[in-house]
Design an enzyme around this catalytic site. Structure first.
Site, short mmCIF file in Angstrom:
data_model
loop_
_atom_site.label_atom_id
_atom_site.label_comp_id
_atom_site.label_asym_id
_atom_site.label_seq_id
_atom_site.Cartn_x
_atom_site.Cartn_y
_atom_site.Cartn_z
N GLU A 88 0.82 -1.21 0.00
CA GLU A 88 0.00 0.00 0.00
C GLU A 88 0.85 1.26 0.00
OE1 GLU A 88 -1.62 -0.96 4.07
OE2 GLU A 88 -1.56 1.21 4.20
N CYS A 334 -0.23 3.04 8.82
CA CYS A 334 0.66 2.23 8.04
C CYS A 334 0.33 0.73 8.11
CB CYS A 334 1.96 2.54 8.73
SG CYS A 334 3.43 1.92 8.29
N1 SAH Z 1 10.30 0.98 9.49
C1 SAH Z 1 10.38 2.42 9.45
C2 SAH Z 1 9.20 3.05 8.73
C3 SAH Z 1 7.92 2.73 9.41
S1 SAH Z 1 6.46 3.64 9.30
C4 SAH Z 1 10.47 2.96 10.86
O1 SAH Z 1 10.34 2.19 11.79
O2 SAH Z 1 10.73 4.15 11.03
C5 SAH Z 1 6.72 5.28 9.67
C6 SAH Z 1 6.43 5.73 11.08
O3 SAH Z 1 5.11 5.43 11.54
C7 SAH Z 1 7.37 5.13 12.10
O4 SAH Z 1 7.82 6.15 12.95
C8 SAH Z 1 6.49 4.15 12.84
O5 SAH Z 1 7.02 3.87 14.10
C9 SAH Z 1 5.18 4.90 12.85
N2 SAH Z 1 3.99 4.10 13.08
C10 SAH Z 1 3.72 2.84 12.66
N3 SAH Z 1 2.51 2.46 13.07
C11 SAH Z 1 1.98 3.50 13.75
C12 SAH Z 1 0.74 3.72 14.42
N4 SAH Z 1 -0.17 2.78 14.48
N5 SAH Z 1 0.53 4.92 14.99
C13 SAH Z 1 1.48 5.89 14.93
N6 SAH Z 1 2.66 5.75 14.34
C14 SAH Z 1 2.91 4.56 13.75
#
Ligand code: SAH
Length: 353
Positions: A88, A334
């Protein structure tokens, strides 16, 4: 699966054309067609070259199978890959341009407790061309060209841990900014990592001055490990050192993502501890209220609590913003859109792309 044309650099494409016995300018036609997001079968080349390309490469390695538009204009996309996997992406509209969030892996093996992308582990890495193709497909769908792009900024914040797919992500970043292509420069790209410290050092040596973003989400290693298993491997102190090294190498300030999770990381004491960690460093903090994932029990905070946390950072001289949650009516955080799609089964989804 056939090979993926979008994996090729300009030089590799010229080599392919030479081996196929074609003139050099054909490489320009192929490269331009590809960067415009066209399928190989739409390329304006001779039938024999088109056949040679189709024999070797996927016609359309990343296909938009669903588009959802939020009330705030945010668009969510589901893409299918040549092997049937689904990923996605999101396009957010800002005053300064359109930012596309891309996936770097199918699934993820980092196991963060709040994240929907990691619920079923890692399926596979995406190739450089599969990452690039997400952008080329969306740019084309929205009527963008190579001169007047519909996608101006890119964030590697979809499914996957970019630095866990290092080679492909670095190749993608080089192809993304290459001359004659879609030409999105590193300055308009953010790479978010959960903090794979050795890879952060390696990345600092690549000479790609993008916006390095680290998912911090906690102020002590113990609290961080409750949310992010990777914290058992690398400490916050090691992460801060790696960030400082990136700044030294590139001159780019770095960014921390901090998702506010009720009862875990958002008291005033946490905010003050964050100030002590970051004060005086060339960095910025992006706060976001946790996007609740139905498979997980973690809860978000109220807007008031989020602003209180932000206030403590600002008052103490740490640069920070509270990010708006965008597109939550069309698939939330995400990995949620894909998770829902997988759950419903492929037949349940209609393409409106
Ligand atoms: N693997 C990478 C990219 C991930 S997604 C990383 O860990 O940085 C991007 C951001 O969204 C990251 O900071 C992740 O921790 C955050 N994230 C993922 N799921 C989330 C959620 N349910 N609520 C808030 N932030 C979230």
């Amino acid at each position: 699966m056939k090979a993926i044309l979008q994996d090729l650099t300009r030089g590799e494409m010229e080599a392919f054309v030479a081996v196929a016995g074609e003139k050099k300018f054909r490489a320009d036609q192929i490269y331009t067609g590809m960067m415009q997001g066209k399928k190989i079968s739409e390329f304006p080349v001779s039938p024999s070259l088109r056949e040679a390309l189709l024999a070797r490469f996927e016609d359309e390695p990343v296909k938009i199978i669903q588009t959802l538009t939020s009330e705030d204009g945010t668009k969510k996309f589901l893409f299918s890959l040549a092997d049937g996997n689904v990923i996605e992406g999101v396009l957010m509209q800002y005053k300064y341009g359109n930012t596309q969030c891309v996936s770097t892996q199918v699934g993820c093996r980092m196991g963060c407790k709040f994240c929907a992308s990691t619920l079923n582990g890692l399926v596979r890495n995406l190739t450089a061309g599969e990452i690039l193709s997400q952008i080329l497909a969306v740019n084309r769908l929205l009527g963008g060209t190579l001169k007047d792009r519909a996608v101006t900024n890119v964030v590697l914040m979809g499914s996957g841990e970019p630095l866990d797919n290092y080679e492909n992500v670095v190749k993608f970043l080089r192809n993304l900014s290459a001359e004659g292509g879609i030409c999105i420069s590193a300055r308009n790209v953010s790479l978010s990592t959960c903090g794979l410290v050795p890879k952060m050092y390696e990345f600092a040596e690549e000479g790609i001055p993008l916006n390095l973003t680290v998912s911090l989400h906690a102020v002590t290693d113990g609290e961080r490990a409750r949310l992010m298993p990777v914290a058992k491997a690398y400490s916050i102190d090691d992460i801060l050192k790696a960030c400082a090294y990136y700044f030294k190498k590139t001159g780019r300030r770095y960014i921390f993502e901090y998702s506010l999770v009720s009862g875990e990381n958002c008291d005033e004491a946490h905010a003050l501890a964050l100030v002590r960690l970051l004060k005086g460093k060339p960095c910025h903090v992006n706060l976001i209220r946790l996007n609740e994932v139905k498979e997980r029990s973690l809860k978000t905070v109220s807007e008031k609590e989020a602003y209180r946390f932000l206030g403590v950072l600002e008052k103490n001289g740490v640069s920070a913003t509270l990010r708006r949650s965008m597109g939550s009516d069309v698939g939330g955080a995400c990995g949620q859109l894909r998770a829902r799609y997988m759950e419903e089964g492929k037949n349940g989804c209609e393409s409106d792309a």
